[in-house]
Design a protein around this motif. Structure first.
Motif, PDB file in Angstrom:
ATOM      1  N   GLY A 275       0.848  -1.192   0.000  1.00 15.70           N
ATOM      2  CA  GLY A 275       0.000   0.000   0.000  1.00 15.70           C
ATOM      3  C   GLY A 275       0.877   1.233   0.000  1.00 15.70           C
TER       4      GLY A 275
ATOM      5  N   ASN B  54      -8.470  -2.036   4.944  1.00 15.21           N
ATOM      6  CA  ASN B  54      -8.263  -2.968   3.830  1.00 15.21           C
ATOM      7  C   ASN B  54      -8.926  -2.434   2.576  1.00 15.21           C
ATOM      8  N   ARG B  55      -8.166  -2.436   1.466  1.00  8.78           N
ATOM      9  CA  ARG B  55      -8.757  -2.059   0.168  1.00  8.78           C
ATOM     10  C   ARG B  55      -8.960  -3.299  -0.701  1.00  8.78           C
ATOM     11  N   HIS B  56      -7.985  -4.198  -0.667  1.00 10.29           N
ATOM     12  CA  HIS B  56      -8.062  -5.417  -1.479  1.00 10.29           C
ATOM     13  C   HIS B  56      -7.435  -6.558  -0.696  1.00 10.29           C
TER      14      HIS B  56
END
Length: 239
Positions: free
Chosen positions: A41, A217-219
């Motif tokens: 990230g 969390n994005r992915h």
């Protein structure tokens, strides 16, 4: 994947940070015994803070950290070590004035019994350290110091090895070598959770990866799937 899919670590909905400000805003992370799990990230995403929160170095305000099903939220780092969690910070991760061998001995200070078999295991994994065992760590290159730090962490015979930016500042050749060593460590049945700026290379060896941004969390997906995801590539992997 090996037959062992025991969930070692399960960090659930973690909020926390420094002082009154939450850097982590509902972070979830999981690592199994047979996995290399990579956190990537942008800068300031909370990646290193998440590692520190798991290891008891940053206060978890709400949420839970479970290790082998037991609640270890906000336990002290030495309690984490006794349970089988080893953490290698990005900086100040060796004793520069001590020799390689003394650094390894310091790594095993919480352990009872003879340290020699553990040390031999580390030397088998990192032959370069065996050659340099009498050399002060402060006289070694950045890549060699990183090997000392990982070797020291392995002296506690961990179930989970946590690495914060293990390839930071290393040459491309040493980056490749470090990732190879991480794969070897994992092949011995030690789970690996790491934060890494070299996201593409790290995801290439990852069983699973998490993309964090602004503390959440994005992915989450397998390493190959994240590498192949155009949105992840464009936003987080430099296109």
């Amino acid at each position: 994947m090996s037959s062992s899919t025991t969930t070692l670590l399960d960090a659930q909905d973690i909020y926390g940070g420094y002082g009154g400000a939450d850097i982590l805003k509902g972070t979830n992370l999981r690592a199994n015994a047979d996995e290399i799990v990579v956190i990537v990230g942008p800068n300031g995403a909370g990646k290193s803070t998440a590692m520190k929160a798991i290891f008891g170095l940053v206060k978890v305000r709400t949420g839970k950290v479970l290790f082998q099903g037991e609640d270890i939220t906000n336990a002290k780092p030495e309690q984490m070590v006794r349970r089988g969690i080893a953490y290698v910070p990005q900086e100040q991760n060796v004793f520069p004035s001590l020799t390689v061998q003394e650094n390894l001995e310091m790594g095993g200070y919480l352990m009872t019994g003879d340290l020699k078999p553990r040390m031999e295991k580390v030397y088998d994994l990192f032959p370069k350290l065996a050659e340099r065992r009498r050399q002060p760590a402060g006289l070694m290159s950045g890549g060699e110091r990183q090997l000392v730090a990982m070797g020291r962490a392995l002296m506690v015979d961990p179930k989970l090895l946590m690495l914060d930016e293990p390839t930071a500042g290393l040459s491309p050749k040493l980056i490749d070598e470090t990732f190879e060593r991480i794969k070897q460590i994992n092949a011995q049945g030690i789970g690996v959770l790491m934060v890494e700026q070299n996201a593409k290379q790290a995801l290439a060896i990852a069983s699973r990866g998490y993309v964090l941004a602004t503390g959440a969390n994005r992915h989450e997906d397998t390493g190959p799937n994240l590498l192949a995801d155009p949105e992840v590539a464009e936003m987080f992997l430099g296109g």
